[in-house]
Scaffold this motif. Structure first.
Motif, PDB file in Angstrom:
ATOM      1  N   ASP A 140      79.417  -5.171  37.745  1.00  0.00           N
ATOM      2  CA  ASP A 140      80.631  -4.937  36.953  1.00  0.00           C
ATOM      3  C   ASP A 140      81.314  -6.251  36.598  1.00  0.00           C
ATOM      4  OD1 ASP A 140      80.241  -2.226  37.021  1.00  0.00           O
ATOM      5  OD2 ASP A 140      81.477  -1.921  38.809  1.00  0.00           O
ATOM      6  N   GLU A 141      81.294  -7.202  37.515  1.00  0.00           N
ATOM      7  CA  GLU A 141      81.860  -8.522  37.260  1.00  0.00           C
ATOM      8  C   GLU A 141      80.866  -9.586  37.716  1.00  0.00           C
ATOM      9  OE1 GLU A 141      85.733  -9.036  38.857  1.00  0.00           O
ATOM     10  OE2 GLU A 141      86.542  -7.203  37.978  1.00  0.00           O
ATOM     11  N   PRO A 142      79.884  -9.901  36.874  1.00  0.00           N
ATOM     12  CA  PRO A 142      78.894 -10.911  37.265  1.00  0.00           C
ATOM     13  C   PRO A 142      79.538 -12.288  37.381  1.00  0.00           C
ATOM     14  CG  PRO A 142      78.648 -10.345  34.955  1.00  0.00           C
ATOM     15  CD  PRO A 142      79.649  -9.382  35.526  1.00  0.00           C
ATOM     16  N   PRO A 143      78.947 -13.192  38.158  1.00  0.00           N
ATOM     17  CA  PRO A 143      79.476 -14.555  38.245  1.00  0.00           C
ATOM     18  C   PRO A 143      79.589 -15.183  36.861  1.00  0.00           C
ATOM     19  CG  PRO A 143      77.779 -14.185  39.907  1.00  0.00           C
ATOM     20  CD  PRO A 143      77.767 -12.995  39.014  1.00  0.00           C
ATOM     21  N   ALA A 144      80.630 -15.978  36.681  1.00  0.00           N
ATOM     22  CA  ALA A 144      80.888 -16.581  35.366  1.00  0.00           C
ATOM     23  C   ALA A 144      79.707 -17.411  34.876  1.00  0.00           C
ATOM     24  CB  ALA A 144      82.146 -17.448  35.429  1.00  0.00           C
ATOM     25  N   ALA A 145      79.063 -18.143  35.794  1.00  0.00           N
ATOM     26  CA  ALA A 145      77.930 -18.984  35.394  1.00  0.00           C
ATOM     27  C   ALA A 145      76.761 -18.135  34.912  1.00  0.00           C
ATOM     28  CB  ALA A 145      77.496 -19.859  36.580  1.00  0.00           C
ATOM     29  N   VAL A 146      76.504 -17.018  35.592  1.00  0.00           N
ATOM     30  CA  VAL A 146      75.414 -16.127  35.193  1.00  0.00           C
ATOM     31  C   VAL A 146      75.719 -15.505  33.837  1.00  0.00           C
ATOM     32  CG1 VAL A 146      74.187 -13.998  35.762  1.00  0.00           C
ATOM     33  CG2 VAL A 146      74.729 -15.652  37.563  1.00  0.00           C
ATOM     34  N   ASP A 147      76.953 -15.081  33.644  1.00  0.00           N
ATOM     35  CA  ASP A 147      77.352 -14.477  32.378  1.00  0.00           C
ATOM     36  C   ASP A 147      77.208 -15.474  31.230  1.00  0.00           C
ATOM     37  OD1 ASP A 147      78.254 -12.203  31.049  1.00  0.00           O
ATOM     38  OD2 ASP A 147      80.306 -12.946  30.986  1.00  0.00           O
ATOM     39  N   ALA A 148      77.644 -16.697  31.434  1.00  0.00           N
ATOM     40  CA  ALA A 148      77.545 -17.723  30.389  1.00  0.00           C
ATOM     41  C   ALA A 148      76.095 -18.090  30.110  1.00  0.00           C
ATOM     42  CB  ALA A 148      78.334 -18.966  30.812  1.00  0.00           C
ATOM     43  N   PHE A 149      75.279 -18.148  31.145  1.00  0.00           N
ATOM     44  CA  PHE A 149      73.850 -18.430  30.988  1.00  0.00           C
ATOM     45  C   PHE A 149      73.208 -17.386  30.072  1.00  0.00           C
ATOM     46  CE2 PHE A 149      69.410 -18.221  32.246  1.00  0.00           C
ATOM     47  CZ  PHE A 149      69.044 -19.556  32.401  1.00  0.00           C
ATOM     48  N   GLY A 150      73.511 -16.112  30.352  1.00  0.00           N
ATOM     49  CA  GLY A 150      72.959 -15.038  29.522  1.00  0.00           C
ATOM     50  C   GLY A 150      73.498 -15.059  28.111  1.00  0.00           C
ATOM     51  N   MET A 151      74.783 -15.358  27.947  1.00  0.00           N
ATOM     52  CA  MET A 151      75.383 -15.398  26.612  1.00  0.00           C
ATOM     53  C   MET A 151      74.778 -16.512  25.767  1.00  0.00           C
ATOM     54  SD  MET A 151      79.390 -14.705  27.565  1.00  0.00           S
ATOM     55  CE  MET A 151      79.977 -14.982  25.877  1.00  0.00           C
ATOM     56  N   GLY A 152      74.500 -17.654  26.395  1.00  0.00           N
ATOM     57  CA  GLY A 152      73.874 -18.744  25.650  1.00  0.00           C
ATOM     58  C   GLY A 152      72.476 -18.386  25.198  1.00  0.00           C
ATOM     59  N   ALA A 153      71.704 -17.782  26.099  1.00  0.00           N
ATOM     60  CA  ALA A 153      70.352 -17.355  25.734  1.00  0.00           C
ATOM     61  C   ALA A 153      70.398 -16.262  24.676  1.00  0.00           C
ATOM     62  CB  ALA A 153      69.604 -16.869  26.981  1.00  0.00           C
ATOM     63  N   ALA A 154      71.377 -15.355  24.788  1.00  0.00           N
ATOM     64  CA  ALA A 154      71.498 -14.258  23.822  1.00  0.00           C
ATOM     65  C   ALA A 154      71.820 -14.773  22.431  1.00  0.00           C
ATOM     66  CB  ALA A 154      72.576 -13.277  24.284  1.00  0.00           C
ATOM     67  N   ALA A 155      72.616 -15.845  22.340  1.00  0.00           N
ATOM     68  CA  ALA A 155      72.902 -16.430  21.028  1.00  0.00           C
ATOM     69  C   ALA A 155      71.645 -17.033  20.421  1.00  0.00           C
ATOM     70  CB  ALA A 155      73.999 -17.486  21.156  1.00  0.00           C
ATOM     71  N   ALA A 156      70.873 -17.731  21.249  1.00  0.00           N
ATOM     72  CA  ALA A 156      69.645 -18.357  20.744  1.00  0.00           C
ATOM     73  C   ALA A 156      68.599 -17.322  20.367  1.00  0.00           C
ATOM     74  CB  ALA A 156      69.089 -19.319  21.794  1.00  0.00           C
ATOM     75  N   VAL A 157      68.584 -16.180  21.058  1.00  0.00           N
ATOM     76  CA  VAL A 157      67.532 -15.199  20.827  1.00  0.00           C
ATOM     77  C   VAL A 157      67.630 -14.583  19.435  1.00  0.00           C
ATOM     78  CG1 VAL A 157      68.555 -13.006  21.585  1.00  0.00           C
ATOM     79  CG2 VAL A 157      66.164 -13.475  22.097  1.00  0.00           C
ATOM     80  N   VAL A 158      68.823 -14.605  18.831  1.00  0.00           N
ATOM     81  CA  VAL A 158      68.960 -14.085  17.464  1.00  0.00           C
ATOM     82  C   VAL A 158      68.047 -14.857  16.519  1.00  0.00           C
ATOM     83  CG1 VAL A 158      70.531 -13.691  15.535  1.00  0.00           C
ATOM     84  CG2 VAL A 158      71.324 -13.326  17.879  1.00  0.00           C
ATOM     85  N   ALA A 159      68.070 -16.187  16.634  1.00  0.00           N
ATOM     86  CA  ALA A 159      67.215 -17.018  15.779  1.00  0.00           C
ATOM     87  C   ALA A 159      65.740 -16.786  16.080  1.00  0.00           C
ATOM     88  CB  ALA A 159      67.564 -18.491  15.967  1.00  0.00           C
ATOM     89  N   VAL A 160      65.407 -16.595  17.360  1.00  0.00           N
ATOM     90  CA  VAL A 160      64.012 -16.369  17.742  1.00  0.00           C
ATOM     91  C   VAL A 160      63.503 -15.047  17.170  1.00  0.00           C
ATOM     92  CG1 VAL A 160      62.460 -15.979  19.699  1.00  0.00           C
ATOM     93  CG2 VAL A 160      64.198 -17.767  19.825  1.00  0.00           C
ATOM     94  N   VAL A 161      64.335 -14.008  17.219  1.00  0.00           N
ATOM     95  CA  VAL A 161      63.940 -12.698  16.686  1.00  0.00           C
ATOM     96  C   VAL A 161      63.753 -12.760  15.175  1.00  0.00           C
ATOM     97  CG1 VAL A 161      64.744 -10.327  16.305  1.00  0.00           C
ATOM     98  CG2 VAL A 161      64.941 -11.366  18.573  1.00  0.00           C
ATOM     99  N   VAL A 162      64.660 -13.428  14.482  1.00  0.00           N
ATOM    100  CA  VAL A 162      64.523 -13.575  13.028  1.00  0.00           C
ATOM    101  C   VAL A 162      63.216 -14.293  12.695  1.00  0.00           C
ATOM    102  CG1 VAL A 162      65.463 -14.691  10.973  1.00  0.00           C
ATOM    103  CG2 VAL A 162      66.980 -13.474  12.538  1.00  0.00           C
ATOM    104  N   GLN A 163      62.928 -15.364  13.421  1.00  0.00           N
ATOM    105  CA  GLN A 163      61.678 -16.090  13.184  1.00  0.00           C
ATOM    106  C   GLN A 163      60.469 -15.176  13.385  1.00  0.00           C
ATOM    107  OE1 GLN A 163      59.968 -18.746  16.151  1.00  0.00           O
ATOM    108  NE2 GLN A 163      59.950 -20.399  14.640  1.00  0.00           N
ATOM    109  N   ALA A 164      60.507 -14.348  14.434  1.00  0.00           N
ATOM    110  CA  ALA A 164      59.387 -13.446  14.709  1.00  0.00           C
ATOM    111  C   ALA A 164      59.183 -12.448  13.573  1.00  0.00           C
ATOM    112  CB  ALA A 164      59.638 -12.708  16.027  1.00  0.00           C
ATOM    113  N   GLY A 165      60.285 -11.932  13.022  1.00  0.00           N
ATOM    114  CA  GLY A 165      60.161 -11.014  11.902  1.00  0.00           C
ATOM    115  C   GLY A 165      59.615 -11.680  10.656  1.00  0.00           C
ATOM    116  N   LEU A 166      60.085 -12.899  10.378  1.00  0.00           N
ATOM    117  CA  LEU A 166      59.619 -13.614   9.187  1.00  0.00           C
ATOM    118  C   LEU A 166      58.137 -13.952   9.269  1.00  0.00           C
ATOM    119  CD1 LEU A 166      62.634 -16.037   8.590  1.00  0.00           C
ATOM    120  CD2 LEU A 166      62.064 -13.964   7.308  1.00  0.00           C
ATOM    121  N   LYS A 167      57.645 -14.207  10.476  1.00  0.00           N
ATOM    122  CA  LYS A 167      56.231 -14.551  10.636  1.00  0.00           C
ATOM    123  C   LYS A 167      55.302 -13.392  10.276  1.00  0.00           C
ATOM    124  CE  LYS A 167      56.361 -18.300  14.036  1.00  0.00           C
ATOM    125  NZ  LYS A 167      55.974 -18.708  15.408  1.00  0.00           N
ATOM    126  N   LEU A 168      55.823 -12.164  10.340  1.00  0.00           N
ATOM    127  CA  LEU A 168      54.992 -11.005  10.029  1.00  0.00           C
ATOM    128  C   LEU A 168      54.881 -10.743   8.535  1.00  0.00           C
ATOM    129  CD1 LEU A 168      56.074  -8.382  12.735  1.00  0.00           C
ATOM    130  CD2 LEU A 168      53.988  -9.769  12.684  1.00  0.00           C
TER     131      LEU A 168
END
Length: 346
Positions: A104-132
């Motif tokens: 319910d309340e994850p550690p701030a560092a864990v939450d920020a780690f996931g949020m940073g990866a989640a922001a980057a994953v948008v670009a990765v997903v777009v790239q994967a779609g374009l490659k097809l």
């Protein structure tokens, strides 16, 4: 060739499962290096043909390839041992992350780690779609891609478009947690064509919109964690299962999602060559491919809506630039996660 001992299969496939960061391309490269280049267990042409056939099957192709290679060198017992050895290391890591990140309340560092990866994953997903996207079939991609992108919400069962096929609209069949979770896992494992990224819209509709097991940000984090961790991208389903029903839900969803891959290989491996050369199968996949590309690109939309911190937009921009510079996606995701972690220091 004499069958390879199961202990060897357990060790070597477990090593790939533990070190296979980078998604399907890394997994296939490691399998080829082991079975073709170093040990000579499988002929290079057979390996390529088998991988082509795995890409024609629903579900995670690299997982199916790991099961096929183990089946080829050690029979049915080898397929089960090798497949599990490939899947379990990443699953264990995902369960540990889920137990921490989905509090319910994850550690701030864990939450920020996931949020940073989640922001980057948008670009990765777009790239994967374009490659097809195949530029030689522009009109088909415009139509099918638009449908795929527009309908990647709670009513998608699976993207199926081939010579007159169109997307199958999905109705919300279940409201209870377990039936809905089982149905989601079945879709992920047995009905998803087009690679691991197609499971994102399949899961989003249930996990976030229909059942509300996860917030948009938690789901985006789960997608990122599923790619940062070793092993199959499909491990994202374990996060959804954990959010829905704790550890039992995570284990059940994972087992259901991966079981079809074992069945497909154990039953159909001897038919791979015929499957690959079938004009009917090729026609079906030629149609499904454009819709899968649209679905993947459409999956970037809900992931984008999960971005709510200003610094995440800078991470996304940096990730896009890095991908254009041909930085490997796994490095981009880790870089985004580290950038998120760094925000907790200031």
């Amino acid at each position: 060739m004499a069958p390879v001992p199961l202990s060897t299969v357990l060790r070597e496939w477990g090593r790939i499962g533990a070190l296979g960061f980078g998604g399907p391309p890394a997994h296939v490269a490691l399998l080829r290096d082991l079975t073709v280049d170093k040990r000579g267990w499988i002929d290079a042409r057979e390996f390529e043909d088998a991988f082509a056939a795995c890409n024609l099957l629903p579900g995670p192709a690299s997982t199916q390839m790991s099961i096929f290679c183990a089946h080829r060198v050690a029979g049915r017992a080898g397929a089960i041992v090798g497949g599990l050895a490939f899947i379990i290391p990443g699953l264990i890591l995902c369960l540990v992350i889920a137990a921490v990140a989905l509090q319910d309340e994850p550690p701030a560092a864990v939450d920020a780690f996931g949020m940073g990866a989640a922001a980057a994953v948008v670009a990765v997903v777009v790239q994967a779609g374009l490659k097809l996207i195949d530029p030689r079939r522009g009109l088909v991609y415009v139509i099918a891609g638009a449908l795929g992108a527009a309908l990647t919400g709670p009513y998608v069962v699976v993207i199926l478009l081939a010579a007159g096929f169109f997307e199958l609209a999905r109705h919300k069949l279940f409201s209870a947690v377990w039936p809905a979770l089982v149905w989601l896992a079945v879709k992920v494992g047995a009905l998803s064509y087009g690679g691991g990224y197609v499971i994102i819209p399949l899961m989003y509709g249930d996990a976030v919109e229909a059942q509300r097991w996860m917030s948009e940000q938690a789901f985006a984090n789960a997608v990122a964690y599923g790619q940062i961790t070793p092993g199959p991208v499909v491990h994202t389903v374990s996060f959804v299962g954990y959010a829905a029903a704790g550890l039992p839900g995570a284990l059940a969803a994972t087992a259901i999602a991966f079981t079809p891959s074992f069945v497909f290989i154990l039953v159909g491996a001897r038919h791979f060559q015929r499957l690959r050369t079938s004009p009917n199968v090729r026609a079906f996949l030629d149609g499904a491919g454009p819709a899968a590309a649209g679905a993947i690109l459409g999956a970037a939309v809900p992931l984008l809506t999960a971005i709510d911190a200003t610094w995440q937009w800078f991470v996304l921009a940096g990730a896009a630039i890095a991908l254009l510079a041909r930085v490997p996606p796994i490095a981009v995701l880790v870089g985004g996660a580290i950038a998120g972690l760094a925000t907790t220091l200031f």
